[in-house]
Write a protein that holds these residues in place. Structure first.
Motif, PDB file in Angstrom:
ATOM      1  N   ALA A   1      35.463  48.854  57.467  1.00 34.05           N
ATOM      2  CA  ALA A   1      36.149  48.684  56.432  1.00 34.05           C
ATOM      3  C   ALA A   1      36.682  47.446  56.312  1.00 34.05           C
ATOM      4  CB  ALA A   1      37.616  49.682  56.296  1.00 34.05           C
ATOM      5  N   ASP A   2      36.447  46.651  55.281  1.00 37.59           N
ATOM      6  CA  ASP A   2      36.969  45.262  54.947  1.00 37.59           C
ATOM      7  C   ASP A   2      38.348  45.226  54.282  1.00 37.59           C
ATOM      8  OD1 ASP A   2      37.306  42.723  54.136  1.00 37.59           O
ATOM      9  OD2 ASP A   2      35.609  42.886  52.554  1.00 37.59           O
ATOM     10  N   ASN A   3      39.181  44.896  55.008  1.00 38.29           N
ATOM     11  CA  ASN A   3      40.592  44.973  54.852  1.00 38.29           C
ATOM     12  C   ASN A   3      40.905  43.829  53.676  1.00 38.29           C
ATOM     13  OD1 ASN A   3      41.565  47.040  56.560  1.00 38.29           O
ATOM     14  ND2 ASN A   3      40.878  45.502  58.234  1.00 38.29           N
ATOM     15  N   GLU A   4      39.999  42.813  53.131  1.00 36.48           N
ATOM     16  CA  GLU A   4      40.167  42.020  52.119  1.00 36.48           C
ATOM     17  C   GLU A   4      39.305  42.478  50.886  1.00 36.48           C
ATOM     18  OE1 GLU A   4      42.368  39.216  52.567  1.00 36.48           O
ATOM     19  OE2 GLU A   4      42.869  40.390  54.213  1.00 36.48           O
ATOM     20  N   PHE A   5      38.997  43.827  51.064  1.00 39.29           N
ATOM     21  CA  PHE A   5      38.349  44.092  49.589  1.00 39.29           C
ATOM     22  C   PHE A   5      39.082  43.960  48.237  1.00 39.29           C
ATOM     23  CE2 PHE A   5      41.704  47.524  50.474  1.00 39.29           C
ATOM     24  CZ  PHE A   5      42.109  47.642  49.065  1.00 39.29           C
ATOM     25  N   HIS A   6      40.439  43.704  48.516  1.00 35.24           N
ATOM     26  CA  HIS A   6      40.955  43.444  47.106  1.00 35.24           C
ATOM     27  C   HIS A   6      40.715  42.361  46.351  1.00 35.24           C
ATOM     28  CE1 HIS A   6      43.001  40.786  49.710  1.00 35.24           C
ATOM     29  NE2 HIS A   6      43.816  40.459  48.911  1.00 35.24           N
ATOM     30  N   GLU A   7      40.165  41.419  47.043  1.00 32.32           N
ATOM     31  CA  GLU A   7      39.439  40.183  46.489  1.00 32.32           C
ATOM     32  C   GLU A   7      38.231  40.593  45.331  1.00 32.32           C
ATOM     33  OE1 GLU A   7      40.837  37.553  46.507  1.00 32.32           O
ATOM     34  OE2 GLU A   7      42.152  37.727  48.360  1.00 32.32           O
ATOM     35  N   GLU A   8      37.897  41.631  45.299  1.00 33.41           N
ATOM     36  CA  GLU A   8      36.706  42.340  44.578  1.00 33.41           C
ATOM     37  C   GLU A   8      37.312  43.109  43.237  1.00 33.41           C
ATOM     38  OE1 GLU A   8      33.889  41.216  44.866  1.00 33.41           O
ATOM     39  OE2 GLU A   8      33.738  40.209  46.830  1.00 33.41           O
ATOM     40  N   LEU A   9      38.649  43.427  43.447  1.00 39.09           N
ATOM     41  CA  LEU A   9      38.981  44.416  42.462  1.00 39.09           C
ATOM     42  C   LEU A   9      39.308  43.800  41.046  1.00 39.09           C
ATOM     43  CD1 LEU A   9      41.988  46.110  44.150  1.00 39.09           C
ATOM     44  CD2 LEU A   9      39.863  47.089  43.697  1.00 39.09           C
ATOM     45  N   PRO A  10      39.342  42.441  40.807  1.00 36.33           N
ATOM     46  CA  PRO A  10      39.180  41.903  39.266  1.00 36.33           C
ATOM     47  C   PRO A  10      37.879  42.307  38.686  1.00 36.33           C
ATOM     48  CG  PRO A  10      40.299  40.245  40.762  1.00 36.33           C
ATOM     49  CD  PRO A  10      39.958  41.524  41.483  1.00 36.33           C
ATOM     50  N   THR A  11      36.896  42.244  39.526  1.00 36.00           N
ATOM     51  CA  THR A  11      35.523  42.750  39.076  1.00 36.00           C
ATOM     52  C   THR A  11      35.035  44.079  38.875  1.00 36.00           C
ATOM     53  OG1 THR A  11      34.451  40.443  39.781  1.00 36.00           O
ATOM     54  CG2 THR A  11      33.037  42.411  39.547  1.00 36.00           C
ATOM     55  N   LEU A  12      35.624  45.031  39.952  1.00 34.42           N
ATOM     56  CA  LEU A  12      35.483  46.262  40.349  1.00 34.42           C
ATOM     57  C   LEU A  12      36.421  47.191  39.362  1.00 34.42           C
ATOM     58  CD1 LEU A  12      34.944  46.485  44.018  1.00 34.42           C
ATOM     59  CD2 LEU A  12      33.125  46.716  42.176  1.00 34.42           C
ATOM     60  N   PHE A  13      37.555  46.553  38.871  1.00 28.85           N
ATOM     61  CA  PHE A  13      38.613  47.274  38.360  1.00 28.85           C
ATOM     62  C   PHE A  13      39.060  46.358  37.084  1.00 28.85           C
ATOM     63  CE2 PHE A  13      42.623  49.896  38.219  1.00 28.85           C
ATOM     64  CZ  PHE A  13      41.953  51.068  37.980  1.00 28.85           C
ATOM     65  N   PRO A  14      38.263  45.879  35.928  1.00 26.89           N
ATOM     66  CA  PRO A  14      38.602  44.944  35.200  1.00 26.89           C
ATOM     67  C   PRO A  14      39.600  45.205  34.125  1.00 26.89           C
ATOM     68  CG  PRO A  14      36.315  45.890  34.789  1.00 26.89           C
ATOM     69  CD  PRO A  14      36.721  46.607  35.979  1.00 26.89           C
TER      70      PRO A  14
ATOM     71  N   VAL B   1      49.459  43.752  42.595  1.00 26.70           N
ATOM     72  CA  VAL B   1      50.429  44.539  42.146  1.00 26.70           C
ATOM     73  C   VAL B   1      50.599  45.668  43.617  1.00 26.70           C
ATOM     74  CG1 VAL B   1      51.297  46.481  40.766  1.00 26.70           C
ATOM     75  CG2 VAL B   1      50.499  44.449  39.919  1.00 26.70           C
ATOM     76  N   PHE B   2      49.291  46.031  43.764  1.00 22.82           N
ATOM     77  CA  PHE B   2      49.426  47.152  44.959  1.00 22.82           C
ATOM     78  C   PHE B   2      48.573  46.650  46.358  1.00 22.82           C
ATOM     79  CE2 PHE B   2      48.816  49.637  40.939  1.00 22.82           C
ATOM     80  CZ  PHE B   2      49.759  50.291  41.000  1.00 22.82           C
ATOM     81  N   PHE B   3      48.141  45.539  46.457  1.00 23.24           N
ATOM     82  CA  PHE B   3      47.391  45.255  47.551  1.00 23.24           C
ATOM     83  C   PHE B   3      47.711  44.032  48.166  1.00 23.24           C
ATOM     84  CE2 PHE B   3      44.750  48.322  45.574  1.00 23.24           C
ATOM     85  CZ  PHE B   3      44.785  49.503  46.435  1.00 23.24           C
ATOM     86  N   SER B   4      48.605  43.276  47.791  1.00 24.16           N
ATOM     87  CA  SER B   4      48.972  41.850  48.277  1.00 24.16           C
ATOM     88  C   SER B   4      49.472  41.734  49.901  1.00 24.16           C
ATOM     89  CB  SER B   4      50.354  41.355  47.465  1.00 24.16           C
ATOM     90  OG  SER B   4      51.439  42.196  47.420  1.00 24.16           O
ATOM     91  N   GLU B   5      49.977  43.111  50.199  1.00 30.42           N
ATOM     92  CA  GLU B   5      50.324  43.133  51.618  1.00 30.42           C
ATOM     93  C   GLU B   5      49.209  43.714  52.292  1.00 30.42           C
ATOM     94  OE1 GLU B   5      53.258  41.788  52.482  1.00 30.42           O
ATOM     95  OE2 GLU B   5      53.909  41.174  50.578  1.00 30.42           O
TER      96      GLU B   5
END
Length: 196
Positions: A89-102, A110-114
């Motif tokens: 599991a990549d614990n830095e997955f959130h960096e891809e969210l702007p692409t994957l959840f446009p 909002v949800f994954f800063s921590e």
């Protein structure tokens, strides 16, 4: 009521599929793995996050390094499987969210800063994706041997980094002779499902 999926496919994916404990020496190609991923990447996850990372262990040197981190009962089959994958599991997955959840790119912050929130989400959603991956291996006509009998911290240090959490190791290939243990029992519907 019958399922829409053909009974042969149901057998391939679920009823007849089991964890393989040995394999033939037929190689598993990069094309096989690409086809598996190209199918299973469509499995649902929360926020369309994709935290699963797959490390393919192909070289003899890497295989030797991996085997020493496997539980004793998993070492021989890991040493001889045509292909071994470390699923993490990549614990830095959130960096891809702007692409994957446009449609809501702010979800990243909002949800994954921590980090604890990311680790929890990554563990759950990568586990979902790992299950999809195992089904995909079966859909490719191959057998999977997923294992959690291993030194997780040793594998993380040997193959990953602090941003990746190992989930399991999966041996992949064509099943060899006597590859299966007898099918273990399953819980009945009424033991699992409650209507309220």
């Amino acid at each position: 009521m019958s399922l829409v999926l053909d009974p042969t496919a149901q057998d391939l994916l679920f009823r007849e599929a089991r964890t393989a404990n040995n394999f033939t020496d037929e190689p598993v190609s990069e094309e096989h793995v690409q086809a598996i991923y190209d199918l299973v990447k469509y499995g649902p996850t929360a926020f369309n996050q994709s935290p699963l990372r797959i490390t393919l262990v192909r070289s003899p040197e890497a295989r030797e390094r991996l085997v020493k981190h496997m539980a004793e009962g998993n070492q021989a089959k890991t040493a001889t499987a045509p292909l071994v994958a470390i699923l993490s599991a990549d614990n830095e997955f959130h960096e891809e969210l702007p692409t994957l959840f446009p449609h809501f790119p702010q979800a990243k912050d909002v949800f994954f800063s921590e980090r604890p929130a990311r680790e929890g989400a990554a563990a759950l959603n990568a586990a979902l994706q790992a299950a999809y991956f195992i089904i995909g291996v079966r859909a490719a006509g191959l057998a999977a041997g997923p294992m959690t009998g291993l030194d997780f911290e040793g594998i993380r240090k040997e193959f990953l980094d602090d941003d990746h959490t190992p989930l399991m190791v999966v041996n992949i290939g064509r099943p060899g002779p006597d590859a299966w243990f007898p099918r273990s029992p399953r819980l009945a519907y009424e033991d699992v499902v409650t209507t309220v």
